[in-house]
Design an enzyme around this catalytic site. Sequence first.
Site, PDB file in Angstrom:
ATOM      1  N   LYS A 158      -5.912   3.302  11.610  1.00 55.79           N
ATOM      2  CA  LYS A 158      -5.671   3.295  13.038  1.00 55.79           C
ATOM      3  C   LYS A 158      -4.309   2.707  13.373  1.00 55.79           C
ATOM      4  O   LYS A 158      -3.766   2.933  14.435  1.00 55.79           O
ATOM      5  CB  LYS A 158      -6.751   2.445  13.743  1.00 55.79           C
ATOM      6  CG  LYS A 158      -8.148   2.942  13.524  1.00 55.79           C
ATOM      7  CD  LYS A 158      -9.147   1.925  14.161  1.00 55.79           C
ATOM      8  CE  LYS A 158     -10.557   2.319  13.754  1.00 55.79           C
ATOM      9  NZ  LYS A 158     -11.503   1.247  14.063  1.00 55.79           N
ATOM     10  N   ASP A 207       2.306   2.053  10.012  1.00 57.68           N
ATOM     11  CA  ASP A 207       2.618   0.834  10.745  1.00 57.68           C
ATOM     12  C   ASP A 207       3.401  -0.143   9.875  1.00 57.68           C
ATOM     13  O   ASP A 207       4.448  -0.651  10.273  1.00 57.68           O
ATOM     14  CB  ASP A 207       1.331   0.179  11.271  1.00 57.68           C
ATOM     15  CG  ASP A 207       0.219   0.093  10.207  1.00 57.68           C
ATOM     16  OD1 ASP A 207       0.470   0.416   9.032  1.00 57.68           O
ATOM     17  OD2 ASP A 207      -0.900  -0.302  10.567  1.00 57.68           O
ATOM     18  N   ASP A 211       3.075  -3.028   2.880  1.00 49.26           N
ATOM     19  CA  ASP A 211       2.863  -4.367   2.323  1.00 49.26           C
ATOM     20  C   ASP A 211       3.015  -4.258   0.801  1.00 49.26           C
ATOM     21  O   ASP A 211       4.132  -4.280   0.282  1.00 49.26           O
ATOM     22  CB  ASP A 211       1.469  -4.832   2.774  1.00 49.26           C
ATOM     23  CG  ASP A 211       1.131  -6.239   2.346  1.00 49.26           C
ATOM     24  OD1 ASP A 211       1.933  -6.874   1.670  1.00 49.26           O
ATOM     25  OD2 ASP A 211       0.032  -6.714   2.678  1.00 49.26           O
ATOM     26  N   PHE A 248       1.199 -12.335   7.422  1.00 45.84           N
ATOM     27  CA  PHE A 248       0.248 -11.403   8.011  1.00 45.84           C
ATOM     28  C   PHE A 248       0.533 -11.309   9.510  1.00 45.84           C
ATOM     29  O   PHE A 248       0.540 -12.314  10.211  1.00 45.84           O
ATOM     30  CB  PHE A 248      -1.190 -11.876   7.775  1.00 45.84           C
ATOM     31  CG  PHE A 248      -2.207 -10.882   8.217  1.00 45.84           C
ATOM     32  CD1 PHE A 248      -2.535  -9.802   7.418  1.00 45.84           C
ATOM     33  CD2 PHE A 248      -2.832 -11.010   9.452  1.00 45.84           C
ATOM     34  CE1 PHE A 248      -3.472  -8.858   7.835  1.00 45.84           C
ATOM     35  CE2 PHE A 248      -3.764 -10.079   9.883  1.00 45.84           C
ATOM     36  CZ  PHE A 248      -4.082  -9.004   9.067  1.00 45.84           C
ATOM     37  N   ARG A 308      -4.592  -5.103  18.494  1.00 40.82           N
ATOM     38  CA  ARG A 308      -3.809  -3.868  18.323  1.00 40.82           C
ATOM     39  C   ARG A 308      -3.019  -3.536  19.579  1.00 40.82           C
ATOM     40  O   ARG A 308      -2.003  -2.858  19.529  1.00 40.82           O
ATOM     41  CB  ARG A 308      -4.732  -2.677  18.024  1.00 40.82           C
ATOM     42  CG  ARG A 308      -5.425  -2.740  16.687  1.00 40.82           C
ATOM     43  CD  ARG A 308      -6.075  -1.381  16.393  1.00 40.82           C
ATOM     44  NE  ARG A 308      -7.073  -1.431  15.338  1.00 40.82           N
ATOM     45  CZ  ARG A 308      -6.807  -1.379  14.037  1.00 40.82           C
ATOM     46  NH1 ARG A 308      -5.569  -1.280  13.623  1.00 40.82           N
ATOM     47  NH2 ARG A 308      -7.771  -1.414  13.144  1.00 40.82           N
TER      48      ARG A 308
HETATM   49  P1  5GP Z   1      -0.422  -1.867   1.473  1.00 35.99           P
HETATM   50  O1  5GP Z   1      -1.277  -0.865   0.791  1.00 35.99           O
HETATM   51  O2  5GP Z   1       1.031  -1.481   1.617  1.00 35.99           O
HETATM   52  O3  5GP Z   1      -0.575  -3.238   0.853  1.00 35.99           O
HETATM   53  O4  5GP Z   1      -1.016  -2.116   2.910  1.00 35.99           O
HETATM   54  C1  5GP Z   1      -1.143  -1.116   3.812  1.00 35.99           C
HETATM   55  C2  5GP Z   1      -2.109  -1.425   4.914  1.00 35.99           C
HETATM   56  O5  5GP Z   1      -2.606  -2.770   4.917  1.00 35.99           O
HETATM   57  C3  5GP Z   1      -1.386  -1.267   6.239  1.00 35.99           C
HETATM   58  O6  5GP Z   1      -1.379   0.084   6.650  1.00 35.99           O
HETATM   59  C4  5GP Z   1      -2.209  -2.169   7.142  1.00 35.99           C
HETATM   60  O7  5GP Z   1      -3.337  -1.464   7.609  1.00 35.99           O
HETATM   61  C5  5GP Z   1      -2.655  -3.288   6.216  1.00 35.99           C
HETATM   62  N1  5GP Z   1      -1.736  -4.428   6.319  1.00 35.99           N
HETATM   63  C6  5GP Z   1      -0.792  -4.809   5.420  1.00 35.99           C
HETATM   64  N2  5GP Z   1      -0.119  -5.887   5.859  1.00 35.99           N
HETATM   65  C7  5GP Z   1      -0.644  -6.187   7.073  1.00 35.99           C
HETATM   66  C8  5GP Z   1      -0.346  -7.207   8.058  1.00 35.99           C
HETATM   67  O8  5GP Z   1       0.515  -8.071   7.918  1.00 35.99           O
HETATM   68  N3  5GP Z   1      -1.110  -7.180   9.186  1.00 35.99           N
HETATM   69  C9  5GP Z   1      -2.092  -6.267   9.408  1.00 35.99           C
HETATM   70  N4  5GP Z   1      -2.760  -6.358  10.554  1.00 35.99           N
HETATM   71  N5  5GP Z   1      -2.385  -5.288   8.514  1.00 35.99           N
HETATM   72  C10 5GP Z   1      -1.663  -5.256   7.368  1.00 35.99           C
END
Ligand code: 5GP
Length: 177
Positions: free
Chosen positions: A41, A98, A101, A150, A163
């Site tokens: 989302k 969005d 990470d 975060f 959100r």
């Molecule tokens: P990744 O696979 O790159 O570690 O993370 C991707 C997903 O993790 C993002 O699309 C998001 O939904 C969630 N995510 C990663 N870091 C954050 C953060 O700092 N805040 C929030 N709310 N979601 C995060």
Amino acid sequence: METIGDVLITEGQIADAVSRMGKQISADYDGKELLLVGILKGAFLTMADLARAINVPVEFDFMAVSSYGDATKSSGVVRILKDLDQEISNRHVVIVEDIVDTGLTLNYLLENLRVRQPASLEIAALLVKEGIQQIPIDVKYRGFDIPPDFVVGYGLDYAGLYRNLPYVTVLGEDDIG
Ligand code: 5GP
């Protein structure tokens, strides 16, 4: 209105970055049609604002994914909750995310979409956490490099909330409760 947490990126800064990203995409896809793939989302606000900053013809599609793991860490094991409605072979595709990470979610999505043979496949992400990608991901259109905290707001949640904040903020312990 009182702000929540320590604001990292203001509404105005987001608007400037999204406008810059839209101009870059419009220039790069001049004369072409584009399919924007929003990852639900979290990317819904970036998708809505970025699409309006692009002046080549765009179509929209969405995927919903969930990453196994706890609330704040990605495990790299991704489950597709909603797949694309359309075929993407021979289409120019930009994935709209969005935040990047660990990069594990996007790495999975890139592999999954590449086998469908799009004409081109790029990534637009509003936020990229600096220096913690476990897999190098080439984010061609990026809004901000941010520290590895975060964050919530502008589409990003904590336990389903925040959100709707028009800015990106780092929650304090008091906000989490
Ligand atoms: P990744 O696979 O790159 O570690 O993370 C991707 C997903 O993790 C993002 O699309 C998001 O939904 C969630 N995510 C990663 N870091 C954050 C953060 O700092 N805040 C929030 N709310 N979601 C995060």
